[in-house]
Design a protein around this motif. Structure first.
Motif, PDB file in Angstrom:
ATOM      1  N   ALA A  46       5.814  -5.268   1.009  1.00 34.34           N
ATOM      2  CA  ALA A  46       4.640  -4.952   0.188  1.00 34.34           C
ATOM      3  C   ALA A  46       4.313  -3.460   0.299  1.00 34.34           C
ATOM      4  CB  ALA A  46       3.441  -5.784   0.633  1.00 34.34           C
ATOM      5  N   PHE A  47       4.457  -2.901   1.506  1.00 34.56           N
ATOM      6  CA  PHE A  47       4.189  -1.473   1.682  1.00 34.56           C
ATOM      7  C   PHE A  47       5.195  -0.630   0.901  1.00 34.56           C
ATOM      8  CE2 PHE A  47       5.072   2.588   3.693  1.00 34.56           C
ATOM      9  CZ  PHE A  47       3.810   3.154   3.697  1.00 34.56           C
ATOM     10  N   GLU A  48       6.430  -1.076   0.813  1.00 30.94           N
ATOM     11  CA  GLU A  48       7.440  -0.303   0.089  1.00 30.94           C
ATOM     12  C   GLU A  48       7.034  -0.111  -1.359  1.00 30.94           C
ATOM     13  OE1 GLU A  48      12.260   0.000  -0.413  1.00 30.94           O
ATOM     14  OE2 GLU A  48      11.382  -1.957   0.013  1.00 30.94           O
ATOM     15  N   GLN A  49       6.476  -1.147  -1.967  1.00 30.22           N
ATOM     16  CA  GLN A  49       6.030  -1.032  -3.352  1.00 30.22           C
ATOM     17  C   GLN A  49       4.895  -0.021  -3.463  1.00 30.22           C
ATOM     18  OE1 GLN A  49       7.435  -2.239  -6.070  1.00 30.22           O
ATOM     19  NE2 GLN A  49       5.903  -1.109  -7.259  1.00 30.22           N
ATOM     20  N   GLN A  50       3.997  -0.025  -2.479  1.00 29.01           N
ATOM     21  CA  GLN A  50       2.901   0.948  -2.476  1.00 29.01           C
ATOM     22  C   GLN A  50       3.460   2.371  -2.348  1.00 29.01           C
ATOM     23  OE1 GLN A  50       0.350  -0.225   0.770  1.00 29.01           O
ATOM     24  NE2 GLN A  50       0.041  -2.282  -0.060  1.00 29.01           N
ATOM     25  N   TRP A  51       4.466   2.533  -1.485  1.00 23.54           N
ATOM     26  CA  TRP A  51       5.065   3.860  -1.294  1.00 23.54           C
ATOM     27  C   TRP A  51       5.690   4.350  -2.605  1.00 23.54           C
ATOM     28  CZ3 TRP A  51       9.716   6.151  -2.068  1.00 23.54           C
ATOM     29  CH2 TRP A  51       9.925   7.410  -1.484  1.00 23.54           C
ATOM     30  N   GLU A  53       4.878   3.617  -5.650  1.00 23.81           N
ATOM     31  CA  GLU A  53       3.842   3.974  -6.616  1.00 23.81           C
ATOM     32  C   GLU A  53       3.231   5.340  -6.276  1.00 23.81           C
ATOM     33  OE1 GLU A  53       1.142   0.724  -6.420  1.00 23.81           O
ATOM     34  OE2 GLU A  53       2.483  -0.682  -7.443  1.00 23.81           O
ATOM     35  N   VAL A  54       2.932   5.563  -5.004  1.00 23.75           N
ATOM     36  CA  VAL A  54       2.345   6.838  -4.586  1.00 23.75           C
ATOM     37  C   VAL A  54       3.359   7.966  -4.753  1.00 23.75           C
ATOM     38  CG1 VAL A  54       1.407   8.131  -2.624  1.00 23.75           C
ATOM     39  CG2 VAL A  54       0.701   5.764  -3.028  1.00 23.75           C
ATOM     40  N   SER A  55       4.618   7.683  -4.439  1.00 24.46           N
ATOM     41  CA  SER A  55       5.666   8.694  -4.591  1.00 24.46           C
ATOM     42  C   SER A  55       5.792   9.119  -6.049  1.00 24.46           C
ATOM     43  CB  SER A  55       7.004   8.149  -4.091  1.00 24.46           C
ATOM     44  OG  SER A  55       8.030   9.096  -4.249  1.00 24.46           O
ATOM     45  N   ALA A  56       5.707   8.156  -6.954  1.00 22.12           N
ATOM     46  CA  ALA A  56       5.784   8.484  -8.384  1.00 22.12           C
ATOM     47  C   ALA A  56       4.607   9.368  -8.793  1.00 22.12           C
ATOM     48  CB  ALA A  56       5.796   7.201  -9.213  1.00 22.12           C
ATOM     49  N   GLN A  57       3.418   9.083  -8.248  1.00 23.08           N
ATOM     50  CA  GLN A  57       2.243   9.902  -8.562  1.00 23.08           C
ATOM     51  C   GLN A  57       2.418  11.327  -8.029  1.00 23.08           C
ATOM     52  OE1 GLN A  57      -1.684   8.059  -7.798  1.00 23.08           O
ATOM     53  NE2 GLN A  57      -0.598   6.132  -7.540  1.00 23.08           N
ATOM     54  N   GLU A  58       2.944  11.451  -6.794  1.00 24.88           N
ATOM     55  CA  GLU A  58       3.122  12.778  -6.229  1.00 24.88           C
ATOM     56  C   GLU A  58       4.159  13.570  -7.018  1.00 24.88           C
ATOM     57  OE1 GLU A  58       2.811  14.266  -1.917  1.00 24.88           O
ATOM     58  OE2 GLU A  58       4.916  13.710  -2.132  1.00 24.88           O
ATOM     59  N   ILE A 175      -4.908  15.383   0.567  1.00 26.33           N
ATOM     60  CA  ILE A 175      -5.904  15.435   1.639  1.00 26.33           C
ATOM     61  C   ILE A 175      -6.828  14.221   1.646  1.00 26.33           C
ATOM     62  CG2 ILE A 175      -7.927  16.719   2.468  1.00 26.33           C
ATOM     63  CD1 ILE A 175      -6.557  19.273   1.599  1.00 26.33           C
ATOM     64  N   SER A 176      -7.267  13.827   0.462  1.00 25.63           N
ATOM     65  CA  SER A 176      -8.264  12.753   0.431  1.00 25.63           C
ATOM     66  C   SER A 176      -7.961  11.661  -0.588  1.00 25.63           C
ATOM     67  CB  SER A 176      -9.648  13.350   0.129  1.00 25.63           C
ATOM     68  OG  SER A 176      -9.629  14.051  -1.103  1.00 25.63           O
ATOM     69  N   GLY A 177      -6.846  11.775  -1.278  1.00 25.33           N
ATOM     70  CA  GLY A 177      -6.531  10.803  -2.321  1.00 25.33           C
ATOM     71  C   GLY A 177      -5.700   9.633  -1.829  1.00 25.33           C
ATOM     72  N   VAL A 178      -4.989   9.000  -2.780  1.00 24.63           N
ATOM     73  CA  VAL A 178      -4.253   7.782  -2.456  1.00 24.63           C
ATOM     74  C   VAL A 178      -3.103   8.041  -1.493  1.00 24.63           C
ATOM     75  CG1 VAL A 178      -4.849   6.631  -4.612  1.00 24.63           C
ATOM     76  CG2 VAL A 178      -2.825   8.077  -4.516  1.00 24.63           C
ATOM     77  N   ARG A 179      -2.633   9.278  -1.438  1.00 22.86           N
ATOM     78  CA  ARG A 179      -1.557   9.577  -0.489  1.00 22.86           C
ATOM     79  C   ARG A 179      -2.051   9.420   0.945  1.00 22.86           C
ATOM     80  NH1 ARG A 179       1.160  13.171   2.587  1.00 22.86           N
ATOM     81  NH2 ARG A 179       3.325  13.699   2.061  1.00 22.86           N
ATOM     82  N   LYS A 180      -3.252   9.936   1.232  1.00 23.27           N
ATOM     83  CA  LYS A 180      -3.832   9.778   2.570  1.00 23.27           C
ATOM     84  C   LYS A 180      -4.098   8.302   2.856  1.00 23.27           C
ATOM     85  CE  LYS A 180      -7.532  11.259   5.644  1.00 23.27           C
ATOM     86  NZ  LYS A 180      -7.781   9.882   6.127  1.00 23.27           N
TER      87      LYS A 180
END
Length: 299
Positions: A46-51, A53-58, A175-180
Protein backbone atom coordinates in the motif's frame (compact mmCIF):
# COMPACT_ATOMS: atom_id res chain seq x y z
CA UNK A 1 18.28 -5.43 19.04
CA UNK A 2 19.46 -2.16 17.50
CA UNK A 3 16.82 0.47 16.78
CA UNK A 4 16.20 1.28 13.13
CA UNK A 5 17.18 4.66 11.76
CA UNK A 6 14.64 7.40 11.14
CA UNK A 7 14.48 8.47 7.50
CA UNK A 8 15.47 12.10 7.03
CA UNK A 9 12.66 14.09 5.34
CA UNK A 10 15.33 15.70 3.15
CA UNK A 11 16.24 12.32 1.64
CA UNK A 12 15.54 11.90 -2.06
CA UNK A 13 12.50 9.89 -3.05
CA UNK A 14 14.85 7.43 -4.77
CA UNK A 15 16.75 6.86 -1.50
CA UNK A 16 13.45 6.42 0.34
CA UNK A 17 12.33 3.90 -2.27
CA UNK A 18 15.58 1.97 -1.87
CA UNK A 19 14.90 1.65 1.87
CA UNK A 20 11.31 0.64 1.12
CA UNK A 21 12.36 -1.96 -1.43
CA UNK A 22 15.01 -3.44 0.87
CA UNK A 23 12.37 -4.25 3.50
CA UNK A 24 9.57 -5.11 1.08
CA UNK A 25 11.45 -7.81 -0.83
CA UNK A 26 12.56 -9.49 2.40
CA UNK A 27 9.04 -9.52 3.75
CA UNK A 28 7.75 -10.98 0.46
CA UNK A 29 10.52 -13.59 0.39
CA UNK A 30 9.74 -14.77 3.95
CA UNK A 31 5.95 -14.61 3.67
CA UNK A 32 5.70 -18.22 2.55
CA UNK A 33 7.83 -19.39 5.47
CA UNK A 34 6.14 -17.10 7.99
CA UNK A 35 2.49 -16.53 6.93
CA UNK A 36 2.07 -14.16 9.88
CA UNK A 37 4.05 -11.61 7.88
CA UNK A 38 1.25 -11.25 5.28
CA UNK A 39 -0.28 -8.10 6.85
CA UNK A 40 3.14 -6.45 6.88
CA UNK A 41 3.59 -7.25 3.18
CA UNK A 42 0.18 -5.73 2.44
CA UNK A 43 1.07 -2.56 4.36
CA UNK A 44 4.28 -2.14 2.37
CA UNK A 45 2.49 -2.74 -0.93
CA UNK A 46 0.00 0.00 0.00
CA UNK A 47 2.89 2.36 0.78
CA UNK A 48 4.45 1.67 -2.63
CA UNK A 49 1.35 3.04 -4.33
CA UNK A 50 1.54 6.16 -2.16
CA UNK A 51 5.22 6.58 -3.08
CA UNK A 52 4.43 6.32 -6.79
CA UNK A 53 1.74 9.00 -6.52
CA UNK A 54 3.99 11.41 -4.59
CA UNK A 55 6.91 10.70 -6.92
CA UNK A 56 4.74 11.60 -9.91
CA UNK A 57 3.77 14.88 -8.21
CA UNK A 58 7.40 15.73 -7.45
CA UNK A 59 8.45 15.00 -11.03
CA UNK A 60 5.71 17.31 -12.28
CA UNK A 61 6.86 20.07 -9.91
CA UNK A 62 10.49 19.58 -10.97
CA UNK A 63 9.44 19.76 -14.61
CA UNK A 64 7.67 23.05 -13.86
CA UNK A 65 10.82 24.41 -12.19
CA UNK A 66 13.02 23.42 -15.14
CA UNK A 67 10.51 24.84 -17.62
CA UNK A 68 10.42 28.14 -15.72
CA UNK A 69 14.22 28.25 -15.64
CA UNK A 70 14.33 27.67 -19.40
CA UNK A 71 11.86 30.52 -20.00
CA UNK A 72 13.89 32.84 -17.77
CA UNK A 73 17.03 32.01 -19.75
CA UNK A 74 15.29 32.55 -23.10
CA UNK A 75 13.88 35.88 -21.94
CA UNK A 76 17.36 36.87 -20.77
CA UNK A 77 18.76 35.95 -24.19
CA UNK A 78 16.24 38.28 -25.86
CA UNK A 79 17.04 41.10 -23.43
CA UNK A 80 20.75 40.62 -24.12
CA UNK A 81 20.15 40.81 -27.85
CA UNK A 82 18.20 44.06 -27.54
CA UNK A 83 20.77 45.46 -25.12
CA UNK A 84 23.55 44.85 -27.65
CA UNK A 85 21.42 46.17 -30.50
CA UNK A 86 20.53 49.38 -28.68
CA UNK A 87 24.16 49.90 -27.67
CA UNK A 88 25.44 49.41 -31.21
CA UNK A 89 22.81 51.71 -32.72
CA UNK A 90 23.44 54.45 -30.18
CA UNK A 91 27.19 54.30 -30.67
CA UNK A 92 26.75 54.75 -34.41
CA UNK A 93 24.59 57.83 -33.85
CA UNK A 94 26.90 59.19 -31.16
CA UNK A 95 30.10 58.43 -33.07
CA UNK A 96 31.29 56.05 -30.36
CA UNK A 97 30.91 58.46 -27.42
CA UNK A 98 30.02 56.16 -24.52
CA UNK A 99 30.19 59.09 -22.09
CA UNK A 100 27.39 61.00 -23.78
CA UNK A 101 24.23 61.61 -21.75
CA UNK A 102 22.10 59.76 -24.27
CA UNK A 103 24.25 56.62 -23.93
CA UNK A 104 24.69 56.70 -20.15
CA UNK A 105 20.91 57.12 -19.79
CA UNK A 106 20.66 53.44 -20.73
CA UNK A 107 23.96 51.86 -19.63
CA UNK A 108 25.34 54.22 -17.01
CA UNK A 109 29.07 53.72 -16.70
CA UNK A 110 28.86 49.98 -17.31
CA UNK A 111 30.14 48.21 -20.37
CA UNK A 112 27.34 46.40 -22.22
CA UNK A 113 28.98 43.07 -21.38
CA UNK A 114 28.83 43.86 -17.64
CA UNK A 115 25.35 45.36 -17.90
CA UNK A 116 23.84 42.15 -19.31
CA UNK A 117 25.82 39.75 -17.10
CA UNK A 118 23.18 39.05 -14.41
CA UNK A 119 20.34 36.70 -15.30
CA UNK A 120 17.48 39.21 -15.53
CA UNK A 121 17.74 40.87 -12.08
CA UNK A 122 19.15 44.41 -12.26
CA UNK A 123 19.32 44.24 -16.05
CA UNK A 124 15.58 43.66 -16.28
CA UNK A 125 14.90 46.42 -13.73
CA UNK A 126 16.91 48.88 -15.81
CA UNK A 127 15.61 47.83 -19.24
CA UNK A 128 12.02 48.03 -18.02
CA UNK A 129 12.49 51.84 -18.13
CA UNK A 130 13.83 51.93 -21.70
CA UNK A 131 10.80 51.57 -24.00
CA UNK A 132 9.23 55.04 -23.50
CA UNK A 133 12.42 56.95 -24.40
CA UNK A 134 13.40 54.53 -27.18
CA UNK A 135 9.98 54.90 -28.78
CA UNK A 136 10.40 58.70 -28.75
CA UNK A 137 13.79 58.51 -30.48
CA UNK A 138 14.28 60.14 -33.88
CA UNK A 139 16.08 56.97 -34.98
CA UNK A 140 13.50 54.54 -36.47
CA UNK A 141 15.63 51.54 -35.49
CA UNK A 142 15.60 52.59 -31.83
CA UNK A 143 11.85 53.17 -32.08
CA UNK A 144 11.44 49.57 -33.27
CA UNK A 145 13.66 48.27 -30.47
CA UNK A 146 11.54 50.13 -27.94
CA UNK A 147 8.37 48.44 -29.17
CA UNK A 148 10.03 45.03 -29.19
CA UNK A 149 11.47 45.57 -25.73
CA UNK A 150 8.03 46.16 -24.21
CA UNK A 151 7.00 42.65 -25.22
CA UNK A 152 10.28 41.10 -24.05
CA UNK A 153 10.09 42.85 -20.67
CA UNK A 154 6.56 41.51 -20.20
CA UNK A 155 7.82 38.05 -21.15
CA UNK A 156 10.73 38.34 -18.70
CA UNK A 157 8.44 39.49 -15.88
CA UNK A 158 6.11 36.57 -16.50
CA UNK A 159 9.05 34.13 -16.62
CA UNK A 160 10.42 35.54 -13.36
CA UNK A 161 7.08 35.14 -11.62
CA UNK A 162 6.67 31.64 -13.04
CA UNK A 163 10.08 30.64 -11.69
CA UNK A 164 9.39 32.08 -8.22
CA UNK A 165 6.02 30.32 -8.09
CA UNK A 166 7.46 27.01 -9.28
CA UNK A 167 10.34 27.15 -6.79
CA UNK A 168 7.98 28.00 -3.94
CA UNK A 169 5.59 25.16 -4.80
CA UNK A 170 8.44 22.65 -4.86
CA UNK A 171 9.79 23.97 -1.54
CA UNK A 172 6.35 23.82 0.09
CA UNK A 173 5.82 20.33 -1.31
CA UNK A 174 9.08 19.10 0.23
CA UNK A 175 8.88 20.91 3.56
CA UNK A 176 5.24 20.78 4.54
CA UNK A 177 3.33 19.11 1.73
CA UNK A 178 2.42 15.55 0.83
CA UNK A 179 6.06 14.60 0.42
CA UNK A 180 6.72 15.24 4.12
CA UNK A 181 3.52 13.38 4.96
CA UNK A 182 4.83 10.45 2.92
CA UNK A 183 8.14 10.36 4.84
CA UNK A 184 6.31 10.60 8.15
CA UNK A 185 4.08 7.68 7.12
CA UNK A 186 7.09 5.68 6.02
CA UNK A 187 8.89 6.24 9.30
CA UNK A 188 5.75 5.21 11.18
CA UNK A 189 5.38 2.13 8.95
CA UNK A 190 9.01 1.15 9.50
CA UNK A 191 8.68 1.59 13.26
CA UNK A 192 5.47 -0.43 13.49
CA UNK A 193 6.87 -3.12 11.18
CA UNK A 194 10.01 -3.39 13.27
CA UNK A 195 7.88 -3.76 16.38
CA UNK A 196 5.68 -6.46 14.80
CA UNK A 197 8.73 -8.42 13.63
CA UNK A 198 10.36 -8.19 17.06
CA UNK A 199 7.12 -9.36 18.67
CA UNK A 200 6.87 -12.24 16.21
CA UNK A 201 10.38 -13.40 17.07
CA UNK A 202 9.67 -13.07 20.79
CA UNK A 203 6.37 -14.98 20.56
CA UNK A 204 7.94 -17.90 18.66
CA UNK A 205 11.06 -19.04 20.48
CA UNK A 206 10.64 -22.45 18.89
CA UNK A 207 11.70 -20.99 15.55
CA UNK A 208 15.12 -20.06 17.01
CA UNK A 209 15.22 -16.84 15.05
CA UNK A 210 18.34 -14.59 15.09
CA UNK A 211 18.69 -12.08 17.91
CA UNK A 212 18.24 -9.19 15.46
CA UNK A 213 15.56 -10.88 13.37
CA UNK A 214 13.58 -7.63 13.08
CA UNK A 215 16.63 -5.51 12.30
CA UNK A 216 17.63 -7.78 9.43
CA UNK A 217 14.65 -6.49 7.44
CA UNK A 218 15.97 -2.93 7.40
CA UNK A 219 18.88 -1.47 5.51
CA UNK A 220 21.74 -0.25 7.64
CA UNK A 221 24.41 2.30 6.94
CA UNK A 222 27.33 0.30 5.61
CA UNK A 223 30.65 0.71 7.39
CA UNK A 224 33.15 2.81 5.45
CA UNK A 225 35.47 0.69 3.36
CA UNK A 226 39.13 1.52 3.00
CA UNK A 227 39.87 2.08 -0.71
CA UNK A 228 42.47 -0.10 -2.38
CA UNK A 229 45.70 1.31 -3.82
CA UNK A 230 44.35 0.83 -7.34
CA UNK A 231 41.15 2.69 -6.45
CA UNK A 232 43.16 5.50 -4.87
CA UNK A 233 45.26 5.72 -8.04
CA UNK A 234 42.08 6.02 -10.13
CA UNK A 235 40.73 8.74 -7.86
CA UNK A 236 44.03 10.63 -7.99
CA UNK A 237 44.13 10.39 -11.80
CA UNK A 238 40.54 11.63 -12.02
CA UNK A 239 41.28 14.48 -9.60
CA UNK A 240 44.40 15.47 -11.57
CA UNK A 241 42.44 15.42 -14.83
CA UNK A 242 39.78 17.66 -13.30
CA UNK A 243 42.46 19.96 -11.88
CA UNK A 244 44.12 20.23 -15.30
CA UNK A 245 40.75 20.98 -16.89
CA UNK A 246 40.08 23.74 -14.37
CA UNK A 247 43.57 25.18 -14.86
CA UNK A 248 43.07 25.22 -18.62
CA UNK A 249 39.71 26.90 -18.18
CA UNK A 250 41.24 29.48 -15.84
CA UNK A 251 44.13 30.13 -18.24
CA UNK A 252 41.69 30.62 -21.11
CA UNK A 253 39.59 33.03 -19.07
CA UNK A 254 42.66 34.95 -17.92
CA UNK A 255 43.89 35.18 -21.52
CA UNK A 256 40.48 36.46 -22.62
CA UNK A 257 40.45 39.02 -19.81
CA UNK A 258 43.99 40.13 -20.67
CA UNK A 259 43.06 40.46 -24.34
CA UNK A 260 39.95 42.45 -23.44
CA UNK A 261 41.97 44.73 -21.13
CA UNK A 262 44.63 45.20 -23.81
CA UNK A 263 42.03 46.00 -26.44
CA UNK A 264 40.37 48.48 -24.10
CA UNK A 265 43.71 50.12 -23.29
CA UNK A 266 44.58 50.34 -26.99
CA UNK A 267 41.20 51.84 -27.78
CA UNK A 268 41.58 54.40 -25.00
CA UNK A 269 45.11 55.23 -26.20
CA UNK A 270 43.89 55.62 -29.77
CA UNK A 271 41.09 57.90 -28.60
CA UNK A 272 43.54 60.04 -26.62
CA UNK A 273 45.93 60.20 -29.58
CA UNK A 274 43.06 61.33 -31.79
CA UNK A 275 42.13 64.02 -29.27
CA UNK A 276 45.77 65.10 -29.02
CA UNK A 277 46.08 65.33 -32.81
CA UNK A 278 42.87 67.36 -32.97
CA UNK A 279 44.12 69.63 -30.18
CA UNK A 280 47.47 70.14 -31.91
CA UNK A 281 45.72 70.92 -35.17
CA UNK A 282 43.54 73.43 -33.39
CA UNK A 283 46.63 74.89 -31.73
CA UNK A 284 48.34 75.32 -35.11
CA UNK A 285 45.23 76.93 -36.55
CA UNK A 286 45.06 79.34 -33.61
CA UNK A 287 48.74 80.18 -33.97
CA UNK A 288 48.22 80.93 -37.64
CA UNK A 289 45.26 83.15 -36.80
CA UNK A 290 47.33 84.99 -34.16
CA UNK A 291 50.20 85.51 -36.61
CA UNK A 292 47.81 86.79 -39.29
CA UNK A 293 46.12 89.21 -36.89
CA UNK A 294 49.49 90.48 -35.70
CA UNK A 295 50.57 91.04 -39.27
CA UNK A 296 47.36 92.89 -40.06
CA UNK A 297 47.86 95.06 -36.99
CA UNK A 298 51.37 95.88 -38.06
CA UNK A 299 53.41 94.00 -35.62
Amino acid sequence: MAAIQTIDPRSSLEAIYADFLYTAVRLRADQATYPALAPLVAAFEAFEQQWLEVSAQERALLAAVFLAEARVERADDRLNFLSDAVSATLLVDLKGKRTSTEYTRYFGTQRPSDFKRPLLGDQLTSMRTWPPSLKESQNPTLKEYGARLEAVVAEADAANKEQLDADQKLTDFRISGVRKVLVDRFNALRKSTYGELAKFAHDHPELKLPNDFAGDYFRRESAPREPSVAELDRRIAAAEAELNRLRSLRDAKMAAMDAEAKAKAEAERAAKQAKLAAARKLEEELKAQVAQLQAELGG
